[in-house]
Motif scaffolding. Sequence first.
Motif, mmCIF file in Angstrom:
data_model
loop_
_atom_site.group_PDB
_atom_site.id
_atom_site.type_symbol
_atom_site.label_atom_id
_atom_site.label_comp_id
_atom_site.label_asym_id
_atom_site.label_seq_id
_atom_site.Cartn_x
_atom_site.Cartn_y
_atom_site.Cartn_z
ATOM 1 N N LYS A 212 -0.383 15.206 -3.175
ATOM 2 C CA LYS A 212 -1.283 16.269 -3.925
ATOM 3 C C LYS A 212 -0.578 17.189 -4.822
ATOM 4 N N LYS A 213 0.657 17.556 -4.406
ATOM 5 C CA LYS A 213 1.392 18.312 -5.561
ATOM 6 C C LYS A 213 1.646 17.469 -6.511
ATOM 7 N N LEU A 214 2.293 16.193 -6.195
ATOM 8 C CA LEU A 214 2.718 15.468 -7.236
ATOM 9 C C LEU A 214 1.547 15.127 -8.225
ATOM 10 N N GLU A 215 0.122 14.842 -7.779
ATOM 11 C CA GLU A 215 -0.915 14.699 -8.422
ATOM 12 C C GLU A 215 -1.192 15.825 -9.319
ATOM 13 N N GLU A 216 -1.287 17.125 -8.896
ATOM 14 C CA GLU A 216 -1.226 18.129 -9.522
ATOM 15 C C GLU A 216 -0.393 18.226 -10.792
ATOM 16 N N LEU A 217 0.739 17.799 -10.670
ATOM 17 C CA LEU A 217 1.869 17.702 -11.781
ATOM 18 C C LEU A 217 1.276 16.542 -12.883
ATOM 19 N N GLY A 218 0.603 15.789 -12.299
ATOM 20 C CA GLY A 218 0.123 14.545 -13.454
ATOM 21 C C GLY A 218 0.903 13.454 -13.032
ATOM 22 N N PRO A 220 -0.252 11.041 -10.217
ATOM 23 C CA PRO A 220 -1.002 10.610 -9.159
ATOM 24 C C PRO A 220 -0.496 9.211 -8.235
ATOM 25 N N LYS A 221 0.283 8.609 -8.753
ATOM 26 C CA LYS A 221 0.422 7.440 -7.919
ATOM 27 C C LYS A 221 2.086 7.210 -7.709
ATOM 28 N N ALA A 222 2.655 8.472 -7.595
ATOM 29 C CA ALA A 222 4.133 8.497 -7.555
ATOM 30 C C ALA A 222 4.714 7.717 -6.039
ATOM 31 N N PHE A 233 8.833 5.727 -3.601
ATOM 32 C CA PHE A 233 8.826 6.394 -4.576
ATOM 33 C C PHE A 233 8.939 5.908 -6.039
ATOM 34 N N LEU A 234 7.885 6.135 -7.034
ATOM 35 C CA LEU A 234 8.140 5.184 -8.254
ATOM 36 C C LEU A 234 7.338 5.620 -9.469
ATOM 37 N N GLU A 238 3.971 4.520 -17.978
ATOM 38 C CA GLU A 238 3.092 5.390 -18.496
ATOM 39 C C GLU A 238 3.143 6.605 -18.155
ATOM 40 N N GLN A 239 3.691 7.105 -16.879
ATOM 41 C CA GLN A 239 3.875 8.460 -16.367
ATOM 42 C C GLN A 239 5.090 8.986 -17.042
#
Length: 244
Positions: A212-218, A220-222, A233-234, A238-239
């Motif tokens: 959720k924290k990673l998604e908030e950073l932009g 979403p599928k890390a 972890f990837l 495009e990210q």
Amino acid sequence: MYRIYIIEDDDKIGAILKKNMEKYGFEAACATQFRELMPELEAYAPHLVLLDINLPYFDGYYWCRQIRTRSSVPIIFISARAGEMDQVMAIENGGDDYITKPIPLDLLMAKIKGVLRRVYGEYAAAGHDGTAAGVPEAELNAHGLRLHLGRSELVWQIRKAMLTKNERLLAECFMRQPGRIVSREQLLEALWDDVQFVDDNTLTVNVTRLRKKLEELGLPKAIETVRGQGYMFLLRDEQEGSDA
């Protein structure tokens, strides 16, 4: 000498815990101001907090959230509530571990010693604040995502997210092995010294919170789930090329 702050409104249980802490060479104090705990806690400056859930005025979840706004001190919940959701809520509100009453003292001491070793002692990479004296703060960088270990802060482009201790430990595991499968066993060992005492669901909750924290950073599928093996972890192309 490590200081342990016991937030328990049952005087008998509090006295037993305090006596047991001192028996093992720790300094311990029991909370007395349950309407407003923070001044007493901050004055005592503990290395670890034992926190009950059922308390006068405000419950343990509330106080855990209050502590987390000011400190990353390890918090172990001690409660008669044995339900899975109570344990999930404890972790989601910032707790590090959970043990049910009646408290098996040998297990409690094992958990306390394990946390203290990991955060402050032989397993700690640096000082209790995450940095060694006189040494610049450590930082991990994985494809542009930066993790400040001392501040428990993730930075992606111009966005920042503060992490709990467990979230930071998970992020560190993933960022040291980008693009590789990290097993659940590896992650459990990073968070807790004795895997047999850990509810596997607790790891799932912590991974969900980090996602959720990673998604908030932009991003979403890390963190991808690799069925039957663990997580990966990837950061995709495009990210890496996205704008903040």
